[in-house]
Write a protein that holds these residues in place. Structure first.
Motif, PDB file in Angstrom:
ATOM      1  N   ARG A  25      -9.847  42.662   9.277  1.00 42.76           N
ATOM      2  CA  ARG A  25      -9.305  44.013   9.148  1.00 42.76           C
ATOM      3  C   ARG A  25      -8.438  44.179   7.904  1.00 42.76           C
ATOM      4  N   LEU A  26      -7.559  43.208   7.675  1.00 43.29           N
ATOM      5  CA  LEU A  26      -6.526  43.362   6.649  1.00 43.29           C
ATOM      6  C   LEU A  26      -6.851  42.649   5.345  1.00 43.29           C
ATOM      7  N   GLY A  27      -7.694  41.609   5.406  1.00 44.00           N
ATOM      8  CA  GLY A  27      -8.121  40.945   4.182  1.00 44.00           C
ATOM      9  C   GLY A  27      -7.257  39.802   3.718  1.00 44.00           C
ATOM     10  N   TYR A  28      -6.327  39.347   4.565  1.00 42.65           N
ATOM     11  CA  TYR A  28      -5.501  38.203   4.167  1.00 42.65           C
ATOM     12  C   TYR A  28      -5.022  37.465   5.405  1.00 42.65           C
ATOM     13  N   LEU A  29      -4.631  36.218   5.176  1.00 38.95           N
ATOM     14  CA  LEU A  29      -4.122  35.379   6.248  1.00 38.95           C
ATOM     15  C   LEU A  29      -3.068  34.452   5.663  1.00 38.95           C
ATOM     16  N   VAL A  30      -1.901  34.402   6.297  1.00 38.08           N
ATOM     17  CA  VAL A  30      -0.794  33.567   5.840  1.00 38.08           C
ATOM     18  C   VAL A  30      -0.746  32.305   6.696  1.00 38.08           C
ATOM     19  N   ASP A 149      10.558  32.096  -2.128  1.00 41.35           N
ATOM     20  CA  ASP A 149      11.867  32.526  -1.632  1.00 41.35           C
ATOM     21  C   ASP A 149      12.477  33.492  -2.631  1.00 41.35           C
ATOM     22  N   GLU A 150      13.772  33.797  -2.469  1.00 41.37           N
ATOM     23  CA  GLU A 150      14.418  34.799  -3.314  1.00 41.37           C
ATOM     24  C   GLU A 150      14.517  34.370  -4.778  1.00 41.37           C
ATOM     25  N   ASP A 151      14.282  33.083  -5.066  1.00 45.52           N
ATOM     26  CA  ASP A 151      14.356  32.586  -6.435  1.00 45.52           C
ATOM     27  C   ASP A 151      13.018  32.574  -7.150  1.00 45.52           C
ATOM     28  N   THR A 152      11.952  33.058  -6.495  1.00 50.00           N
ATOM     29  CA  THR A 152      10.631  33.104  -7.112  1.00 50.00           C
ATOM     30  C   THR A 152      10.073  34.524  -7.045  1.00 50.00           C
ATOM     31  N   SER A 153       9.094  34.787  -7.886  1.00 50.32           N
ATOM     32  CA  SER A 153       8.370  36.042  -7.760  1.00 50.32           C
ATOM     33  C   SER A 153       7.610  36.047  -6.437  1.00 50.32           C
ATOM     34  N   SER A 154       7.284  37.236  -5.953  1.00 54.70           N
ATOM     35  CA  SER A 154       6.648  37.371  -4.639  1.00 54.70           C
ATOM     36  C   SER A 154       5.210  37.856  -4.785  1.00 54.70           C
ATOM     37  N   LEU A 155       4.492  37.804  -3.680  1.00 49.27           N
ATOM     38  CA  LEU A 155       3.111  38.281  -3.619  1.00 49.27           C
ATOM     39  C   LEU A 155       3.080  39.561  -2.796  1.00 49.27           C
ATOM     40  N   ALA A 156       2.557  40.625  -3.392  1.00 47.18           N
ATOM     41  CA  ALA A 156       2.365  41.880  -2.669  1.00 47.18           C
ATOM     42  C   ALA A 156       0.873  42.089  -2.438  1.00 47.18           C
ATOM     43  N   VAL A 157       0.496  42.465  -1.227  1.00 54.60           N
ATOM     44  CA  VAL A 157      -0.903  42.707  -0.889  1.00 54.60           C
ATOM     45  C   VAL A 157      -1.040  44.098  -0.299  1.00 54.60           C
ATOM     46  N   LEU A 158      -2.232  44.666  -0.442  1.00 57.14           N
ATOM     47  CA  LEU A 158      -2.509  45.995   0.101  1.00 57.14           C
ATOM     48  C   LEU A 158      -3.538  45.845   1.216  1.00 57.14           C
ATOM     49  N   PRO A 159      -3.076  45.720   2.468  1.00 54.79           N
ATOM     50  CA  PRO A 159      -3.981  45.434   3.581  1.00 54.79           C
ATOM     51  C   PRO A 159      -5.121  46.439   3.685  1.00 54.79           C
ATOM     52  N   GLY A 160      -6.317  45.914   3.921  1.00 50.49           N
ATOM     53  CA  GLY A 160      -7.494  46.749   4.119  1.00 50.49           C
ATOM     54  C   GLY A 160      -8.203  47.168   2.851  1.00 50.49           C
ATOM     55  N   SER A 161      -7.592  46.949   1.691  1.00 49.64           N
ATOM     56  CA  SER A 161      -8.188  47.431   0.442  1.00 49.64           C
ATOM     57  C   SER A 161      -9.441  46.643   0.057  1.00 49.64           C
ATOM     58  N   HIS A 162      -9.705  45.514   0.725  1.00 51.97           N
ATOM     59  CA  HIS A 162     -10.919  44.753   0.429  1.00 51.97           C
ATOM     60  C   HIS A 162     -12.172  45.471   0.917  1.00 51.97           C
ATOM     61  N   HIS A 163     -12.009  46.501   1.739  1.00 48.44           N
ATOM     62  CA  HIS A 163     -13.162  47.270   2.193  1.00 48.44           C
ATOM     63  C   HIS A 163     -13.626  48.278   1.138  1.00 48.44           C
ATOM     64  N   GLU A 164     -12.800  48.556   0.161  1.00 44.08           N
ATOM     65  CA  GLU A 164     -13.172  49.473  -0.916  1.00 44.08           C
ATOM     66  C   GLU A 164     -14.132  48.771  -1.878  1.00 44.08           C
ATOM     67  N   VAL A 165     -14.977  49.547  -2.528  1.00 46.01           N
ATOM     68  CA  VAL A 165     -15.764  49.043  -3.647  1.00 46.01           C
ATOM     69  C   VAL A 165     -15.155  49.670  -4.895  1.00 46.01           C
ATOM     70  N   ALA A 166     -14.403  48.872  -5.621  1.00 47.33           N
ATOM     71  CA  ALA A 166     -13.649  49.378  -6.768  1.00 47.33           C
ATOM     72  C   ALA A 166     -13.614  48.309  -7.846  1.00 47.33           C
TER      73      ALA A 166
END
Length: 269
Positions: A25-30, A149-166
């Motif tokens: 559904r969301l396109g990612y797993l932690v 953690d707070e001392d590193t850059s982070s990863l942002a994901v857009l859940p569900g966007s893998h269903h788009e064809v773009a």
């Protein structure tokens, strides 16, 4: 991690039904703490060597000007722990559950990213030219060797966007800005892995100003067989050949380094 999400148990395989449903559904797993500490402890000095000895820079030069530089003097997968990571059995088991029993290795990237590294705009990494469908999954396993953690850059994901064809850069004009519905992954223990459907839009969001620390990162990608995939490295045949010579498939995944699943290399325009 913001907003909060339910994390799977550390290092758990096989994946359970909720995890498989989330990925679909969301396109990612932690997967917090997914990699064993012994493997992480051997990977970190290899990443240091890869960066400090200029091997990463040379590998990039071989991609940018292949006619001038030819094959890199050292491949990431020729580093012992990196080669082991590609076919780490729990990872192979998870990928088998996520996209089927037959898949092929696509590429490996390794880096030690400094705390002041710039953000990477919203993009996806699904290899298809032109982008026409999502019938065959491709995944990226993002390994955070020292966690997030707070001392590193982070990863942002857009859940569900893998269903788009773009196209990969369809949201690049938004930079690393916040998007409605995004999930920010910013707190993970050592040896954690985030598995993305490669068509999922994501961004590396820069950390706030301050001292910070290096971000140890290894990115491995895999594709389901049954279609032809465009390679991203001009020396892809050499890479797959060395993987076969080194026996990195452990005799268990015969399609993992097979050349027949790829088109010819085409330099990005």
């Amino acid at each position: 991690m913001t907003p909060s999400t339910t994390l799977p148990r550390a290092g758990a395989t096989p994946l359970d039904g909720d995890q498989l449903d989330q990925f679909a559904r969301l396109g990612y797993l932690v997967l917090p703490g997914f990699l064993p500490d012994d493997l992480v402890s051997r990977l970190v000095p290899e990443v240091d060597r890869w960066v400090d000895e200029g091997l990463r820079t040379q590998s990039i030069a071989c991609c940018v000007e292949p006619q001038l530089h030819g094959n890199p003097p050292v491949l990431e997968l020729e580093l012992e722990a990196h080669g082991e990571l590609i076919a780490h059995p729990p990872l192979m088991d998870a990928i088998t559950q996520l996209m089927g029993a037959e898949f092929v290795f696509h590429h490996l990237h390794s880096d030690r990213q400094p705390p002041g590294i710039a953000g990477k705009p919203w993009h996806h990494d699904y290899e298809q030219t032109p982008q026409t469908d999502r019938t065959h999954p491709m995944v990226h396993a993002l390994h955070y060797l020292d966690g997030l953690d707070e001392d590193t850059s982070s990863l942002a994901v857009l859940p569900g966007s893998h269903h788009e064809v773009a196209e990969k850069n369809a949201r690049a004009h938004l930079g690393t800005g916040r998007l409605p519905g995004e999930v920010v992954i910013d707190s993970l223990p050592r040896g954690s892995t985030v598995v993305l459907h490669s068509a999922l839009f994501h961004a590396r969001r820069p950390r706030p100003d301050g001292p910070g620390k290096d971000r140890y990162f290894v990115d491995a990608s895999y594709c389901r067989t049954g279609t032809l995939w465009p390679p991203v490295k001009p020396y892809w045949r050499h890479m797959l050949s060395r993987a076969r010579e080194l026996g990195l498939d452990r005799g268990r995944w015969p399609e993992l380094f097979a050349e027949r699943h790829f088109t010819e290399y085409a330099r990005p325009s």
